[in-house]
Design an enzyme around this catalytic site. Structure first.
Site, PDB file in Angstrom:
ATOM      1  N   SER A 120       4.063  -7.462  -1.739  1.00 54.78           N
ATOM      2  CA  SER A 120       3.680  -7.392  -0.145  1.00 54.78           C
ATOM      3  C   SER A 120       4.070  -8.769   0.292  1.00 54.78           C
ATOM      4  O   SER A 120       4.074  -9.970  -0.265  1.00 54.78           O
ATOM      5  CB  SER A 120       2.384  -7.452  -0.215  1.00 54.78           C
ATOM      6  OG  SER A 120       1.955  -7.387   1.245  1.00 54.78           O
ATOM      7  N   HIS A 143       3.424 -10.145   3.252  1.00 55.44           N
ATOM      8  CA  HIS A 143       2.384 -10.847   4.070  1.00 55.44           C
ATOM      9  C   HIS A 143       1.409 -11.786   2.852  1.00 55.44           C
ATOM     10  O   HIS A 143       0.652 -12.373   3.386  1.00 55.44           O
ATOM     11  CB  HIS A 143       1.552 -10.305   4.854  1.00 55.44           C
ATOM     12  CG  HIS A 143       0.375  -9.372   4.323  1.00 55.44           C
ATOM     13  ND1 HIS A 143      -0.977  -9.815   4.589  1.00 55.44           N
ATOM     14  CD2 HIS A 143       0.477  -8.067   3.721  1.00 55.44           C
ATOM     15  CE1 HIS A 143      -1.460  -8.736   3.902  1.00 55.44           C
ATOM     16  NE2 HIS A 143      -0.868  -7.639   3.476  1.00 55.44           N
ATOM     17  N   THR A 199       0.766  -1.416  -0.059  1.00 57.02           N
ATOM     18  CA  THR A 199      -0.027   0.216  -0.058  1.00 57.02           C
ATOM     19  C   THR A 199       0.782   1.398   0.002  1.00 57.02           C
ATOM     20  O   THR A 199       0.711   2.052  -0.718  1.00 57.02           O
ATOM     21  CB  THR A 199      -1.069  -0.018   1.311  1.00 57.02           C
ATOM     22  OG1 THR A 199      -1.925  -1.139   1.037  1.00 57.02           O
ATOM     23  CG2 THR A 199      -1.679   1.369   1.412  1.00 57.02           C
ATOM     24  N   ASN A 234      -6.933  -9.151  -7.162  1.00 52.75           N
ATOM     25  CA  ASN A 234      -6.870  -9.706  -5.694  1.00 52.75           C
ATOM     26  C   ASN A 234      -8.379 -10.417  -5.399  1.00 52.75           C
ATOM     27  O   ASN A 234      -8.443 -10.965  -4.397  1.00 52.75           O
ATOM     28  CB  ASN A 234      -6.587  -8.538  -4.679  1.00 52.75           C
ATOM     29  CG  ASN A 234      -7.657  -7.351  -4.737  1.00 52.75           C
ATOM     30  OD1 ASN A 234      -7.716  -6.674  -5.687  1.00 52.75           O
ATOM     31  ND2 ASN A 234      -8.032  -7.050  -3.767  1.00 52.75           N
ATOM     32  N   GLN A 248      -0.639 -10.029  -6.097  1.00 54.52           N
ATOM     33  CA  GLN A 248      -1.126 -11.207  -6.118  1.00 54.52           C
ATOM     34  C   GLN A 248      -0.520 -12.284  -7.198  1.00 54.52           C
ATOM     35  O   GLN A 248      -0.722 -13.373  -7.346  1.00 54.52           O
ATOM     36  CB  GLN A 248      -2.639 -10.964  -6.096  1.00 54.52           C
ATOM     37  CG  GLN A 248      -3.443 -10.369  -5.308  1.00 54.52           C
ATOM     38  CD  GLN A 248      -3.494 -11.372  -3.902  1.00 54.52           C
ATOM     39  OE1 GLN A 248      -3.315 -12.592  -3.971  1.00 54.52           O
ATOM     40  NE2 GLN A 248      -4.212 -10.790  -2.884  1.00 54.52           N
ATOM     41  N   CYS A 292      -9.566  -4.813   2.351  1.00 63.51           N
ATOM     42  CA  CYS A 292      -9.190  -3.558   3.027  1.00 63.51           C
ATOM     43  C   CYS A 292     -10.522  -2.475   3.081  1.00 63.51           C
ATOM     44  O   CYS A 292     -10.225  -1.262   2.939  1.00 63.51           O
ATOM     45  CB  CYS A 292      -8.310  -2.941   1.909  1.00 63.51           C
ATOM     46  SG  CYS A 292      -6.733  -4.076   1.673  1.00 63.51           S
ATOM     47  N   THR A 345      14.709   3.929   9.887  1.00 67.21           N
ATOM     48  CA  THR A 345      15.859   3.059   9.998  1.00 67.21           C
ATOM     49  C   THR A 345      15.354   1.903   9.355  1.00 67.21           C
ATOM     50  O   THR A 345      14.118   1.214   9.261  1.00 67.21           O
ATOM     51  CB  THR A 345      15.836   2.478  11.496  1.00 67.21           C
ATOM     52  OG1 THR A 345      16.324   3.924  12.063  1.00 67.21           O
ATOM     53  CG2 THR A 345      16.996   1.675  11.863  1.00 67.21           C
TER      54      THR A 345
END
Length: 377
Positions: A194, A196, A70, A146, A174, A320, A232
């Site tokens: 992404s 995850h 995102t 998705n 995806q 989402c 960081t």
């Protein structure tokens, strides 16, 4: 019994990836520090970048680590929108919310064209050709949808844009686990992924930025990521992302066969159970890890609740929308709002079995029979 069929929303962390993270936790230094501990962390971090670049056929300096896809999508779109004076931008009506809603916010400062899709969820190459002008600065395309698993004709899109000065942004969140990704073949300028969705933890994403392509950073306060994203560096999660990319790439063919069997079994069992349904889109132009099904005899909200009570965890579309059940904008674009309000997305992982698919079909038959018996159909 508990059956999770919402892998397109998120995936469980893979045990091997988690173990590798724990084994590497000692490399805790700040990569920006000049002492030995910092340099060791920097080398560890850059190894992750190099390995991901190799899998995408990119250069290491073209890879930017982000906090999510995102964030990566937002960075690309807002960078292009801010660099030009009221640029013309092209996208589709079936993008992920991180693209769709970002463009909606920019409509006052950008000229945005939303491409239609057909009942299979694919754009028209002729419409893309007609939409492209000398003023077009960016084109955003979701490679694999998705909510439906629909694959866009990326080779034709790249061919159509080869003579255009517009930049191509590909949302491959995806796509990577299902299809080989080569940024040179795609001829894209930006690509987002992404962690995850690949069995890595939430909180890590990848942004590919083609060399010599302008990118205005969205997060300031440091010179990290070659001054493209301040903060960081998340060394441990970058390592997890690397392991997830390697795993997905190495096991893609094997996993594809498993997912194909699961998808076919679910649809076959629904037919055997005589549950009325229709697949949204064409399974021949979709990946195997998603099937979006229209059940004309109920609503998405009711079915999700009834399945949840039976230990089946699916979704009505994208995850989402803050936990709400809203008609899918993707199915609305392909069909209409009524169909969107009665459609369910099942998305699979290789951990599932054919017996799981049979159980889902049986429970849907029970739900259908119960509604029919009480006169609700």
């Amino acid at each position: 019994m508990s059956i999770y069929v919402d892998y397109a929303a998120t995936t469980p962390i893979d045990e091997e990836i988690l173990k590798s993270m724990l084994d590497s936790a000692g490399k805790f230094g700040n990569p920006s520090s000049i002492h030995r501990i910092g340099k060791e962390a920097k080398a560890f971090y850059e190894t992750s970048r190099k390995m991901i670049a190799k899998r995408l056929n990119a250069y290491p300096d073209e890879i930017v680590f982000t906090g999510s896809a995102t964030e990566a999508n937002n960075t690309v779109i807002k960078s292009a929108a801010g660099f030009y004076n009221k640029p013309h931008i092209i996208t589709t009506k079936v993008e992920h919310a991180s693209v769709k809603e970002t463009y909606a916010e920019l409509e006052e400062t950008c000229d945005v064209t939303y491409l239609n899709v057909d009942e299979n969820g694919q754009i028209s190459i002729d419409e893309l050709k007609s939409a492209l002008t000398e003023e077009t600065k960016l084109v955003s395309i979701i490679m694999v949808n998705n909510e439906t698993g629909t694959i866009q004709p990326m080779a034709e899109i790249a061919e159509t844009m080869k003579d255009s000065t517009a930049l191509l942004h590909v949302d491959a969140v995806q796509a990577f686990k299902q299809l080989p990704i080569d940024v040179e073949a795609l001829n894209c300028d930006f690509l987002t992924m992404s962690g995850h969705k690949l069995h890595a933890p939430k909180g890590i994403g990848v942004l590919y930025v083609k060399r010599n392509t302008h990118l205005k950073r969205m997060i300031t306060g440091g010179s990290q990521e070659r001054e493209r994203r301040a903060g960081t560096e998340n060394t441990l999660y970058a390592h997890a992302m690397m392991k997830a990319v390697e795993q997905a790439d190495d096991k893609r063919e094997e996993n594809t066969e498993v997912l194909k069997t699961l998808k076919e079994t679910l649809l076959t069992e629904l037919e055997k159970q005589e549950v009325p349904f229709e697949v949204n889109g064409d399974i021949h132009t979709q990946t195997n890890h998603i099937v979006n099904v229209y059940f004309p005899w109920s609503t998405s909200e009711y079915l999700l609740t009834a399945m949840d009570m039976a230990g089946i965890y699916a979704s009505g579309g994208s995850a989402c929308n803050a936990g709400t059940v809203q008609p899918s904008h993707v199915i609305k674009a392909m069909y209409d709002e009524n169909r969107a309000g009665s459609s369910i997305r099942f998305s699979f992982g290789e951990q599932l079995t054919e017996d799981d698919m049979k159980y889902i079909a049986e429970k849907l038959k029970t739900i259908y029979t119960g509604l029919s018996k009480h006169g609700f159909i």
